[in-house]
Enzyme design. Structure first.
Site, PDB file in Angstrom:
ATOM      1  N   ASN A 181       8.130  -5.606  -0.691  1.00  0.00           N
ATOM      2  CA  ASN A 181       8.006  -4.465   0.213  1.00  0.00           C
ATOM      3  C   ASN A 181       6.532  -4.413   0.599  1.00  0.00           C
ATOM      4  O   ASN A 181       5.699  -3.903  -0.163  1.00  0.00           O
ATOM      5  CB  ASN A 181       8.442  -3.158  -0.444  1.00  0.00           C
ATOM      6  CG  ASN A 181       8.422  -2.000   0.554  1.00  0.00           C
ATOM      7  OD1 ASN A 181       7.857  -2.123   1.647  1.00  0.00           O
ATOM      8  ND2 ASN A 181       9.024  -0.877   0.192  1.00  0.00           N
ATOM      9  N   ASP A 209       1.063 -15.506   6.872  1.00  0.00           N
ATOM     10  CA  ASP A 209       0.625 -16.894   6.674  1.00  0.00           C
ATOM     11  C   ASP A 209       0.777 -17.321   5.220  1.00  0.00           C
ATOM     12  O   ASP A 209       1.118 -18.475   4.937  1.00  0.00           O
ATOM     13  CB  ASP A 209      -0.835 -17.064   7.118  1.00  0.00           C
ATOM     14  CG  ASP A 209      -0.983 -17.032   8.635  1.00  0.00           C
ATOM     15  OD1 ASP A 209       0.048 -17.056   9.341  1.00  0.00           O
ATOM     16  OD2 ASP A 209      -2.137 -16.984   9.117  1.00  0.00           O
ATOM     17  N   PRO A 220       0.792  -1.232   0.000  1.00  0.00           N
ATOM     18  CA  PRO A 220       0.000   0.000   0.000  1.00  0.00           C
ATOM     19  C   PRO A 220       0.828   1.288   0.000  1.00  0.00           C
ATOM     20  O   PRO A 220       1.840   1.383   0.684  1.00  0.00           O
ATOM     21  CB  PRO A 220      -0.797  -0.102   1.302  1.00  0.00           C
ATOM     22  CG  PRO A 220      -0.873  -1.551   1.603  1.00  0.00           C
ATOM     23  CD  PRO A 220       0.384  -2.160   1.048  1.00  0.00           C
ATOM     24  N   ASN A 221       0.346   2.231  -0.778  1.00  0.00           N
ATOM     25  CA  ASN A 221       0.873   3.601  -0.861  1.00  0.00           C
ATOM     26  C   ASN A 221       2.203   3.727  -1.603  1.00  0.00           C
ATOM     27  O   ASN A 221       2.683   4.839  -1.816  1.00  0.00           O
ATOM     28  CB  ASN A 221       1.006   4.240   0.543  1.00  0.00           C
ATOM     29  CG  ASN A 221      -0.338   4.320   1.235  1.00  0.00           C
ATOM     30  OD1 ASN A 221      -1.285   4.861   0.676  1.00  0.00           O
ATOM     31  ND2 ASN A 221      -0.439   3.760   2.425  1.00  0.00           N
ATOM     32  N   LEU A 281      12.457   0.667   1.909  1.00  0.00           N
ATOM     33  CA  LEU A 281      13.278   1.796   1.474  1.00  0.00           C
ATOM     34  C   LEU A 281      13.930   2.469   2.680  1.00  0.00           C
ATOM     35  O   LEU A 281      15.116   2.786   2.676  1.00  0.00           O
ATOM     36  CB  LEU A 281      12.401   2.814   0.732  1.00  0.00           C
ATOM     37  CG  LEU A 281      11.811   2.336  -0.598  1.00  0.00           C
ATOM     38  CD1 LEU A 281      10.536   3.105  -0.921  1.00  0.00           C
ATOM     39  CD2 LEU A 281      12.820   2.504  -1.721  1.00  0.00           C
ATOM     40  N   SER A 282      13.121   2.674   3.715  1.00  0.00           N
ATOM     41  CA  SER A 282      13.617   3.356   4.917  1.00  0.00           C
ATOM     42  C   SER A 282      14.111   2.316   5.925  1.00  0.00           C
ATOM     43  O   SER A 282      13.779   1.135   5.816  1.00  0.00           O
ATOM     44  CB  SER A 282      12.492   4.191   5.537  1.00  0.00           C
ATOM     45  OG  SER A 282      11.435   3.348   5.972  1.00  0.00           O
ATOM     46  N   ALA A 337       3.033  -0.778   4.882  1.00  0.00           N
ATOM     47  CA  ALA A 337       2.428  -0.780   6.221  1.00  0.00           C
ATOM     48  C   ALA A 337       1.955  -2.171   6.655  1.00  0.00           C
ATOM     49  O   ALA A 337       1.925  -2.489   7.861  1.00  0.00           O
ATOM     50  CB  ALA A 337       1.255   0.203   6.257  1.00  0.00           C
ATOM     51  N   GLU A 340      12.383  -9.625   2.370  1.00  0.00           N
ATOM     52  CA  GLU A 340      11.630  -8.445   2.831  1.00  0.00           C
ATOM     53  C   GLU A 340      12.463  -7.193   2.590  1.00  0.00           C
ATOM     54  O   GLU A 340      13.635  -7.145   2.947  1.00  0.00           O
ATOM     55  CB  GLU A 340      11.340  -8.607   4.333  1.00  0.00           C
ATOM     56  CG  GLU A 340      10.677  -7.390   4.953  1.00  0.00           C
ATOM     57  CD  GLU A 340      10.464  -7.547   6.462  1.00  0.00           C
ATOM     58  OE1 GLU A 340      10.654  -8.658   7.010  1.00  0.00           O
ATOM     59  OE2 GLU A 340      10.111  -6.527   7.085  1.00  0.00           O
ATOM     60  N   HIS A 390       3.705  -4.487   9.281  1.00  0.00           N
ATOM     61  CA  HIS A 390       3.642  -4.331  10.723  1.00  0.00           C
ATOM     62  C   HIS A 390       2.441  -5.014  11.379  1.00  0.00           C
ATOM     63  O   HIS A 390       2.391  -5.105  12.591  1.00  0.00           O
ATOM     64  CB  HIS A 390       3.672  -2.840  11.075  1.00  0.00           C
ATOM     65  CG  HIS A 390       4.750  -2.100  10.344  1.00  0.00           C
ATOM     66  ND1 HIS A 390       6.088  -2.395  10.511  1.00  0.00           N
ATOM     67  CD2 HIS A 390       4.704  -1.120   9.387  1.00  0.00           C
ATOM     68  CE1 HIS A 390       6.813  -1.615   9.712  1.00  0.00           C
ATOM     69  NE2 HIS A 390       5.987  -0.833   9.022  1.00  0.00           N
ATOM     70  N   TYR A 403      11.353   8.587   1.848  1.00  0.00           N
ATOM     71  CA  TYR A 403      11.348   7.513   0.842  1.00  0.00           C
ATOM     72  C   TYR A 403      12.116   7.862  -0.436  1.00  0.00           C
ATOM     73  O   TYR A 403      12.198   7.027  -1.339  1.00  0.00           O
ATOM     74  CB  TYR A 403       9.903   7.128   0.509  1.00  0.00           C
ATOM     75  CG  TYR A 403       9.152   6.605   1.712  1.00  0.00           C
ATOM     76  CD1 TYR A 403       9.570   5.438   2.346  1.00  0.00           C
ATOM     77  CD2 TYR A 403       8.041   7.261   2.228  1.00  0.00           C
ATOM     78  CE1 TYR A 403       8.920   4.953   3.471  1.00  0.00           C
ATOM     79  CE2 TYR A 403       7.362   6.778   3.341  1.00  0.00           C
ATOM     80  CZ  TYR A 403       7.814   5.641   3.953  1.00  0.00           C
ATOM     81  OH  TYR A 403       7.153   5.151   5.057  1.00  0.00           O
ATOM     82  N   ARG A 457       6.789   0.758  13.731  1.00  0.00           N
ATOM     83  CA  ARG A 457       7.417   0.252  12.492  1.00  0.00           C
ATOM     84  C   ARG A 457       8.550  -0.726  12.775  1.00  0.00           C
ATOM     85  O   ARG A 457       9.057  -1.393  11.889  1.00  0.00           O
ATOM     86  CB  ARG A 457       7.979   1.409  11.658  1.00  0.00           C
ATOM     87  CG  ARG A 457       6.910   2.272  11.052  1.00  0.00           C
ATOM     88  CD  ARG A 457       7.512   3.278  10.078  1.00  0.00           C
ATOM     89  NE  ARG A 457       6.663   4.439  10.003  1.00  0.00           N
ATOM     90  CZ  ARG A 457       5.586   4.543   9.215  1.00  0.00           C
ATOM     91  NH1 ARG A 457       5.249   3.565   8.414  1.00  0.00           N
ATOM     92  NH2 ARG A 457       4.846   5.637   9.234  1.00  0.00           N
ATOM     93  N   ARG A 480      12.791   4.297  13.122  1.00  0.00           N
ATOM     94  CA  ARG A 480      11.627   5.177  12.970  1.00  0.00           C
ATOM     95  C   ARG A 480      10.674   4.978  14.161  1.00  0.00           C
ATOM     96  O   ARG A 480      11.114   4.614  15.243  1.00  0.00           O
ATOM     97  CB  ARG A 480      10.958   4.898  11.614  1.00  0.00           C
ATOM     98  CG  ARG A 480      11.898   5.201  10.428  1.00  0.00           C
ATOM     99  CD  ARG A 480      11.213   5.014   9.100  1.00  0.00           C
ATOM    100  NE  ARG A 480      10.060   5.896   8.974  1.00  0.00           N
ATOM    101  CZ  ARG A 480       9.108   5.747   8.050  1.00  0.00           C
ATOM    102  NH1 ARG A 480       9.199   4.740   7.161  1.00  0.00           N
ATOM    103  NH2 ARG A 480       8.085   6.578   7.993  1.00  0.00           N
TER     104      ARG A 480
HETATM  105  C1  DQA Z   1       8.164   1.010   4.047  1.00  0.00           C
HETATM  106  C2  DQA Z   1       8.178   1.237   5.570  1.00  0.00           C
HETATM  107  C3  DQA Z   1       6.785   1.051   6.162  1.00  0.00           C
HETATM  108  O1  DQA Z   1       6.803   1.273   7.565  1.00  0.00           O
HETATM  109  C4  DQA Z   1       5.813   2.017   5.524  1.00  0.00           C
HETATM  110  O2  DQA Z   1       4.501   1.773   6.006  1.00  0.00           O
HETATM  111  C5  DQA Z   1       5.835   2.018   4.044  1.00  0.00           C
HETATM  112  C6  DQA Z   1       7.122   1.877   3.353  1.00  0.00           C
HETATM  113  C7  DQA Z   1       9.528   1.346   3.411  1.00  0.00           C
HETATM  114  O3  DQA Z   1       9.734   0.944   2.270  1.00  0.00           O
HETATM  115  O4  DQA Z   1      10.367   2.000   4.037  1.00  0.00           O
HETATM  116  O5  DQA Z   1       4.827   2.228   3.387  1.00  0.00           O
HETATM  117  O6  DQA Z   1       7.891  -0.358   3.804  1.00  0.00           O
END
Ligand code: DQA
Length: 158
Positions: A84, A97, A19-20, A111-112, A87, A108, A90, A32, A121, A117
């Site tokens: 990746n 599963d 997501p996002n 980026l950050s 969110a 896994e 977490h 990011y 997270r 953080r």
């Molecule tokens: C993320 C870190 C996550 O905590 C966050 O919700 C993201 C991006 C990262 O790539 O750093 O959406 O996975």
């Protein structure tokens, strides 16, 4: 391990973005970076070609179920998943599963650096079922994961 028509082990990679991540480029660039998701995928495609990967495909989804289905469908279809989970990392027991249910190895990626953080997270519910985690290097987190995946597949084919 799947064999292709030459009897060689295959190197088919699935890259999943949660997501996002479709908003990369404009989403919190101080965290990011400024690369778009398309630019990240292009860099991965180019590196995969250089490394002799047979196939690399990409999916971004804002929906947990769509990612769960993609992981399930990777069985027998892909040799490695680079994930990746954003969110969902977490809190998604469903993703965890799905990863545990299939034999395809998963790396896994973040980026950050999720460990420096916010407290929420620092916990990854998928970490115990993936091969390893790479975080904190921006686009290079993805590139490093790809290189490791290909190297592992090459070693296994010897
Ligand atoms: C993320 C870190 C996550 O905590 C966050 O919700 C993201 C991006 C990262 O790539 O750093 O959406 O996975």
């Amino acid at each position: 391990m799947e064999l292709n028509i030459d009897g060689m082990n295959t190197k088919r990679i699935l890259v999943l973005h949660g997501p996002n991540l479709n908003l990369l480029g404009t989403r919190e660039p101080e965290i990011y970076g400024s690369l778009t998701l398309t630019a990240i995928n292009d860099a991965l495609r180019e590196r995969a070609k250089e490394l002799g990967a047979d196939e690399i495909n990409f999916l971004q989804s804002n929906f947990e179920g769509e990612l769960v289905t993609a992981i399930q469908n990777a069985r027998g279809r892909y040799d490695f998943i680079l994930l990746n989970a954003a969110a969902l990392t977490h809190y998604s027991v469903a993703l965890r599963d799905a990863i545990a249910a299939i034999p395809v190895p998963v790396i896994e990626i973040h980026l950050s650096n999720i460990h420096k953080r916010e407290e929420f997270r620092r916990k990854s519910v998928i970490a115990p079922v993936v091969m390893g985690q790479i975080c904190g290097f921006g686009v290079d987190s993805y590139i490093a994961a790809l290189e490791i995946a290909i190297r592992k597949l090459q070693r296994e084919s010897k």
